[in-house]
Design an enzyme around this catalytic site. Structure first.
Site, mmCIF file in Angstrom:
data_model
loop_
_atom_site.group_PDB
_atom_site.id
_atom_site.type_symbol
_atom_site.label_atom_id
_atom_site.label_comp_id
_atom_site.label_asym_id
_atom_site.label_seq_id
_atom_site.Cartn_x
_atom_site.Cartn_y
_atom_site.Cartn_z
ATOM 1 N N SER A 15 -5.753 -5.084 12.199
ATOM 2 C CA SER A 15 -5.758 -3.637 12.417
ATOM 3 C C SER A 15 -6.524 -2.932 11.309
ATOM 4 O O SER A 15 -6.816 -3.515 10.263
ATOM 5 C CB SER A 15 -4.320 -3.093 12.479
ATOM 6 O OG SER A 15 -3.667 -3.271 11.229
ATOM 7 N N ASP A 59 1.725 -14.834 5.147
ATOM 8 C CA ASP A 59 2.180 -13.854 4.158
ATOM 9 C C ASP A 59 1.296 -14.071 2.938
ATOM 10 O O ASP A 59 1.383 -15.113 2.275
ATOM 11 C CB ASP A 59 3.647 -14.092 3.807
ATOM 12 C CG ASP A 59 4.157 -13.189 2.692
ATOM 13 O OD1 ASP A 59 3.354 -12.444 2.089
ATOM 14 O OD2 ASP A 59 5.370 -13.236 2.394
ATOM 15 N N CYS A 85 -7.890 -7.012 2.720
ATOM 16 C CA CYS A 85 -7.489 -5.694 3.221
ATOM 17 C C CYS A 85 -5.974 -5.566 3.376
ATOM 18 O O CYS A 85 -5.478 -4.458 3.592
ATOM 19 C CB CYS A 85 -8.141 -5.420 4.574
ATOM 20 S SG CYS A 85 -9.927 -5.195 4.513
ATOM 21 N N SER A 151 -7.977 1.765 -3.716
ATOM 22 C CA SER A 151 -7.767 3.071 -3.088
ATOM 23 C C SER A 151 -8.098 4.133 -4.115
ATOM 24 O O SER A 151 -8.030 3.890 -5.329
ATOM 25 C CB SER A 151 -6.303 3.215 -2.639
ATOM 26 O OG SER A 151 -5.994 4.559 -2.334
ATOM 27 N N TYR A 164 2.298 2.387 -5.307
ATOM 28 C CA TYR A 164 1.016 2.209 -4.630
ATOM 29 C C TYR A 164 -0.144 2.398 -5.607
ATOM 30 O O TYR A 164 -1.076 1.588 -5.648
ATOM 31 C CB TYR A 164 0.906 3.186 -3.469
ATOM 32 C CG TYR A 164 -0.332 3.009 -2.629
ATOM 33 C CD1 TYR A 164 -0.528 1.859 -1.877
ATOM 34 C CD2 TYR A 164 -1.310 4.009 -2.573
ATOM 35 C CE1 TYR A 164 -1.675 1.687 -1.101
ATOM 36 C CE2 TYR A 164 -2.455 3.849 -1.791
ATOM 37 C CZ TYR A 164 -2.623 2.684 -1.062
ATOM 38 O OH TYR A 164 -3.760 2.523 -0.293
ATOM 39 N N LYS A 168 -2.877 -0.475 -6.694
ATOM 40 C CA LYS A 168 -4.307 -0.339 -6.448
ATOM 41 C C LYS A 168 -5.093 -0.220 -7.751
ATOM 42 O O LYS A 168 -6.252 -0.640 -7.838
ATOM 43 C CB LYS A 168 -4.571 0.862 -5.545
ATOM 44 C CG LYS A 168 -4.023 0.679 -4.121
ATOM 45 C CD LYS A 168 -4.554 -0.582 -3.473
ATOM 46 C CE LYS A 168 -4.140 -0.708 -2.024
ATOM 47 N NZ LYS A 168 -4.706 -1.922 -1.371
ATOM 48 N N PHE A 197 -8.672 7.454 5.347
ATOM 49 C CA PHE A 197 -9.317 6.826 6.496
ATOM 50 C C PHE A 197 -8.419 6.867 7.726
ATOM 51 O O PHE A 197 -7.189 6.910 7.627
ATOM 52 C CB PHE A 197 -9.684 5.373 6.181
ATOM 53 C CG PHE A 197 -11.062 5.231 5.590
ATOM 54 C CD1 PHE A 197 -12.074 4.597 6.294
ATOM 55 C CD2 PHE A 197 -11.347 5.746 4.332
ATOM 56 C CE1 PHE A 197 -13.344 4.480 5.766
ATOM 57 C CE2 PHE A 197 -12.612 5.630 3.791
ATOM 58 C CZ PHE A 197 -13.626 4.997 4.510
ATOM 59 N N THR A 199 -6.665 5.117 10.064
ATOM 60 C CA THR A 199 -6.057 3.807 10.260
ATOM 61 C C THR A 199 -4.791 3.971 11.103
ATOM 62 O O THR A 199 -4.338 5.100 11.335
ATOM 63 C CB THR A 199 -5.697 3.178 8.909
ATOM 64 O OG1 THR A 199 -4.736 4.018 8.247
ATOM 65 C CG2 THR A 199 -6.934 3.036 8.024
#
Length: 258
Positions: A15, A59, A85, A151, A164, A168, A197, A199
């Site tokens: 995805s 995983d 990704c 990111s 997060y 990143k 983005f 997504t």
């Protein structure tokens, strides 16, 4: 590096940014191994991307699973490209409405985004180092290319993103030392830091919210498209002078505190 005739791994490839990248690489004439979490429709989704796409339920943070999967992929053909990704963006304030952020929620984000990325890199780099080198067309050679996903949160982390942003930021910080180390094996390492983005995660928001986020981008004032990420991956693979750098793909956005 010529974009055709090799084997590639794309994590999180069923995805979003990963799927667009898997499509780009498959359409260019490569065998693409998609690493994604186990799901019943995994084989079907991979087949929809292309005939040369294989699904591996993995995983990325599990050492044994990744080692076994990379061995299988290397048997399909020369593993020249890896695009990481796979990731999670679980939000959470240090002091939220429900109290202090549970440590396990912070650790899970780092486990997937940082440990998972490095886990795939270490296994794939070993396979790449054993390959015959290819000409870069300018008198030098190379064996493979690794592209990671950071990111803009690595630089402009917002409130509620400590895990997060930290994860990143770690991916971005790994880029140069990995590129320096793997240079002797003629393996390049690059990182893309996407902005906002379109997504599946973004698709869960109301259209009004998506339009509002897109309007925050200076130019073009819209959400980025996964195909644009995939196009940059392609250019990185093809341009041998790109190495050890983090590229912001964000339309010049600088995220506000909230």
């Amino acid at each position: 590096m010529n974009l055709s005739g090799f084997t590639a791994i794309v994590t999180g490839g069923l995805s979003g940014l990963g799927r667009a990248t898997a499509t780009e690489l498959a359409d260019a004439g490569n065998t693409v191994a998609v690493f994604d979490l186990p799901r019943e429709d995994g084989e079907q989704l991979a087949a929809e991307i292309g005939e040369s796409v294989r699904y591996f339920p993995v995983d990325v943070a599990d050492a044994e699973q990744v080692e076994a999967a990379v061995d299988q992929v290397a048997a399909l053909g020369p593993l020249r490209v890896v695009v990481n990704c796979a990731g999670v963006a679980t939000p959470g304030k240090v002091l939220g409405r429900d109290g202090v952020l549970p440590l396990e929620r912070f650790e899970r984000v780092l486990r997937v985004n940082v440990t998972g990325t490095f886990n795939v890199i270490r296994c794939a780099a070993q396979k790449m180092s054993e390959l015959d080198a290819l000409s870069d067309g300018y008198g030098r050679s190379e064996r493979g290319v690794i592209v990671n996903t950071a990111s803009v949160a690595a630089f402009d982390g917002q409130i509620g993103q400590p895990a997060y942003a930290a994860s990143k930021g770690a991916v971005a910080s790994m880029t140069l030392p990995l590129a320096r180390e793997l240079a002797r094996h003629e393996i390049r390492v690059m990182t893309i830091a996407p902005g906002i983005f379109s997504t599946p995660m973004m698709a869960g928001l109301p259209q009004e919210a998506q339009d509002s986020l897109g309007a925050q981008v200076p130019h073009p004032s819209r959400l980025g498209q996964p195909a644009e990420y995939a196009q940059l991956v392609r250019h990185i693979v093809e341009n041998s002078m790109l190495n050890g750098e983090v590229i912001r793909l964000d339309g010049a956005i600088r995220m506000a505190p909230r």
